[in-house]
Design a protein around this motif. Sequence first.
Motif, mmCIF file in Angstrom:
data_model
loop_
_atom_site.group_PDB
_atom_site.id
_atom_site.type_symbol
_atom_site.label_atom_id
_atom_site.label_comp_id
_atom_site.label_asym_id
_atom_site.label_seq_id
_atom_site.Cartn_x
_atom_site.Cartn_y
_atom_site.Cartn_z
ATOM 1 N N ASP A 86 48.127 29.619 30.173
ATOM 2 C CA ASP A 86 48.628 29.804 28.812
ATOM 3 C C ASP A 86 49.689 30.907 28.784
ATOM 4 O OD1 ASP A 86 48.514 29.101 25.997
ATOM 5 O OD2 ASP A 86 47.595 31.082 25.707
ATOM 6 N N GLY A 87 49.416 32.000 29.474
ATOM 7 C CA GLY A 87 50.394 33.086 29.551
ATOM 8 C C GLY A 87 51.688 32.640 30.210
ATOM 9 N N LEU A 88 51.562 31.864 31.277
ATOM 10 C CA LEU A 88 52.753 31.365 31.972
ATOM 11 C C LEU A 88 53.572 30.443 31.072
ATOM 12 C CD1 LEU A 88 51.221 30.728 35.491
ATOM 13 C CD2 LEU A 88 52.974 32.420 34.914
ATOM 14 N N ARG A 89 52.886 29.551 30.361
ATOM 15 C CA ARG A 89 53.605 28.660 29.433
ATOM 16 C C ARG A 89 54.365 29.473 28.385
ATOM 17 N NH1 ARG A 89 49.065 25.211 30.342
ATOM 18 N NH2 ARG A 89 47.827 26.260 28.746
ATOM 19 N N GLY A 90 53.715 30.501 27.845
ATOM 20 C CA GLY A 90 54.368 31.331 26.832
ATOM 21 C C GLY A 90 55.561 32.092 27.392
ATOM 22 N N LEU A 91 55.423 32.631 28.598
ATOM 23 C CA LEU A 91 56.516 33.395 29.210
ATOM 24 C C LEU A 91 57.680 32.490 29.608
ATOM 25 C CD1 LEU A 91 54.299 35.822 31.307
ATOM 26 C CD2 LEU A 91 55.838 36.486 29.436
ATOM 27 N N VAL A 92 57.377 31.268 30.048
ATOM 28 C CA VAL A 92 58.444 30.304 30.347
ATOM 29 C C VAL A 92 59.130 29.904 29.042
ATOM 30 C CG1 VAL A 92 58.926 27.951 31.147
ATOM 31 C CG2 VAL A 92 57.461 29.449 32.516
ATOM 32 N N GLY A 93 58.337 29.635 28.009
ATOM 33 C CA GLY A 93 58.890 29.261 26.699
ATOM 34 C C GLY A 93 59.763 30.343 26.103
ATOM 35 N N ALA A 94 59.419 31.604 26.373
ATOM 36 C CA ALA A 94 60.202 32.730 25.853
ATOM 37 C C ALA A 94 61.436 33.010 26.706
ATOM 38 C CB ALA A 94 59.327 33.979 25.787
ATOM 39 N N GLY A 95 61.584 32.291 27.808
ATOM 40 C CA GLY A 95 62.757 32.481 28.663
ATOM 41 C C GLY A 95 62.649 33.664 29.610
ATOM 42 N N ILE A 96 61.470 34.232 29.764
ATOM 43 C CA ILE A 96 61.284 35.382 30.655
ATOM 44 C C ILE A 96 61.079 34.912 32.086
ATOM 45 C CG2 ILE A 96 59.766 37.351 31.172
ATOM 46 C CD1 ILE A 96 59.228 37.423 28.075
ATOM 47 N N LEU A 97 60.336 33.807 32.236
ATOM 48 C CA LEU A 97 60.053 33.253 33.558
ATOM 49 C C LEU A 97 60.673 31.880 33.705
ATOM 50 C CD1 LEU A 97 56.225 33.958 34.000
ATOM 51 C CD2 LEU A 97 58.144 35.441 34.576
ATOM 52 N N LEU A 98 60.886 31.487 34.949
ATOM 53 C CA LEU A 98 61.274 30.120 35.268
ATOM 54 C C LEU A 98 60.154 29.501 36.091
ATOM 55 C CD1 LEU A 98 65.031 30.515 36.295
ATOM 56 C CD2 LEU A 98 64.113 29.660 34.137
ATOM 57 N N SER A 99 59.998 28.195 35.953
ATOM 58 C CA SER A 99 59.017 27.441 36.719
ATOM 59 C C SER A 99 59.744 26.338 37.467
ATOM 60 C CB SER A 99 57.979 26.836 35.776
ATOM 61 O OG SER A 99 57.110 25.990 36.483
ATOM 62 N N ASP A 100 59.456 26.220 38.759
ATOM 63 C CA ASP A 100 60.098 25.202 39.588
ATOM 64 C C ASP A 100 59.098 24.756 40.644
ATOM 65 O OD1 ASP A 100 61.786 23.605 41.097
ATOM 66 O OD2 ASP A 100 63.014 25.251 41.844
ATOM 67 N N ARG A 101 58.751 23.485 40.630
ATOM 68 C CA ARG A 101 57.844 22.894 41.628
ATOM 69 C C ARG A 101 56.520 23.646 41.751
ATOM 70 N NH1 ARG A 101 62.427 22.125 46.142
ATOM 71 N NH2 ARG A 101 63.519 23.571 44.793
ATOM 72 N N GLY A 102 56.022 24.136 40.633
ATOM 73 C CA GLY A 102 54.734 24.812 40.635
ATOM 74 C C GLY A 102 54.792 26.295 40.959
ATOM 75 N N PHE A 103 55.977 26.835 41.164
ATOM 76 C CA PHE A 103 56.151 28.262 41.447
ATOM 77 C C PHE A 103 56.774 28.938 40.232
ATOM 78 C CE2 PHE A 103 56.256 26.225 45.594
ATOM 79 C CZ PHE A 103 55.367 27.009 46.317
ATOM 80 N N TYR A 104 56.418 30.204 40.041
ATOM 81 C CA TYR A 104 56.936 30.983 38.917
ATOM 82 C C TYR A 104 57.653 32.210 39.438
ATOM 83 C CZ TYR A 104 53.898 28.072 36.118
ATOM 84 O OH TYR A 104 53.308 26.992 35.512
ATOM 85 N N HIS A 105 58.752 32.562 38.760
ATOM 86 C CA HIS A 105 59.497 33.779 39.084
ATOM 87 C C HIS A 105 60.274 34.220 37.858
ATOM 88 C CE1 HIS A 105 63.386 31.633 39.485
ATOM 89 N NE2 HIS A 105 62.637 30.653 39.977
ATOM 90 N N LEU A 106 60.738 35.444 37.899
ATOM 91 C CA LEU A 106 61.513 35.972 36.782
ATOM 92 C C LEU A 106 62.859 35.262 36.701
ATOM 93 C CD1 LEU A 106 60.761 39.752 37.298
ATOM 94 C CD2 LEU A 106 59.785 38.238 35.577
ATOM 95 N N ARG A 107 63.305 35.058 35.493
ATOM 96 C CA ARG A 107 64.599 34.377 35.276
ATOM 97 C C ARG A 107 65.725 35.085 36.015
ATOM 98 N NH1 ARG A 107 67.004 30.820 32.267
ATOM 99 N NH2 ARG A 107 65.226 30.277 30.976
ATOM 100 N N SER A 108 65.668 36.414 36.061
ATOM 101 C CA SER A 108 66.759 37.204 36.638
ATOM 102 C C SER A 108 66.842 37.131 38.164
ATOM 103 C CB SER A 108 66.596 38.667 36.217
ATOM 104 O OG SER A 108 65.352 39.157 36.681
ATOM 105 N N SER A 109 65.832 36.559 38.817
ATOM 106 C CA SER A 109 65.818 36.595 40.282
ATOM 107 C C SER A 109 66.611 35.480 40.935
ATOM 108 C CB SER A 109 64.378 36.578 40.789
ATOM 109 O OG SER A 109 63.769 35.379 40.393
ATOM 110 N N GLY A 110 66.994 34.480 40.215
ATOM 111 C CA GLY A 110 67.809 33.419 40.783
ATOM 112 C C GLY A 110 66.994 32.206 41.190
ATOM 113 N N SER A 111 67.684 31.109 41.404
ATOM 114 C CA SER A 111 67.011 29.839 41.676
ATOM 115 C C SER A 111 66.776 29.587 43.156
ATOM 116 C CB SER A 111 67.844 28.694 41.087
ATOM 117 O OG SER A 111 69.124 28.696 41.685
#
Length: 136
Positions: A46-71
Amino acid sequence: MNSSPELNQQIVRTLLYYEIFDHPLTATELHLLAPSSGVTREQVLDGLRGLVGAGILLSDRGFYHLRSSGSHLVPARIEGQQRARRRLQIAGLVAHVMKRCPFVRGVFLSGDLSKGIAHASSDIDYVVITAPHRLW
């Protein structure tokens, strides 16, 4: 269900620490690393969904990282996991031999391989625990 601001802060802090090593995390890893006991996997999700929705985190293939860290982090981790498979086999064989040496009480992995990844230039790092007054 809404996650607590404290849990969201813990998630972000954990990701910040692992990003020092360019290491995005899965929801399962974040749940296991949660400093608060009693936090459920659902609360972390739930926290991850909220942080992704707020644009703080990115989710890719089941991994999470900060938006600022790059793809580049997720493809690099997946590639590192593939490299690590062979090195973990070698590390296991060497540890099996080392543990049979006199005075050795424990053999542990450290470095990249301890996180289940290996970079192209990574070696295999061990921590060897010996009997008291024995240095190896």
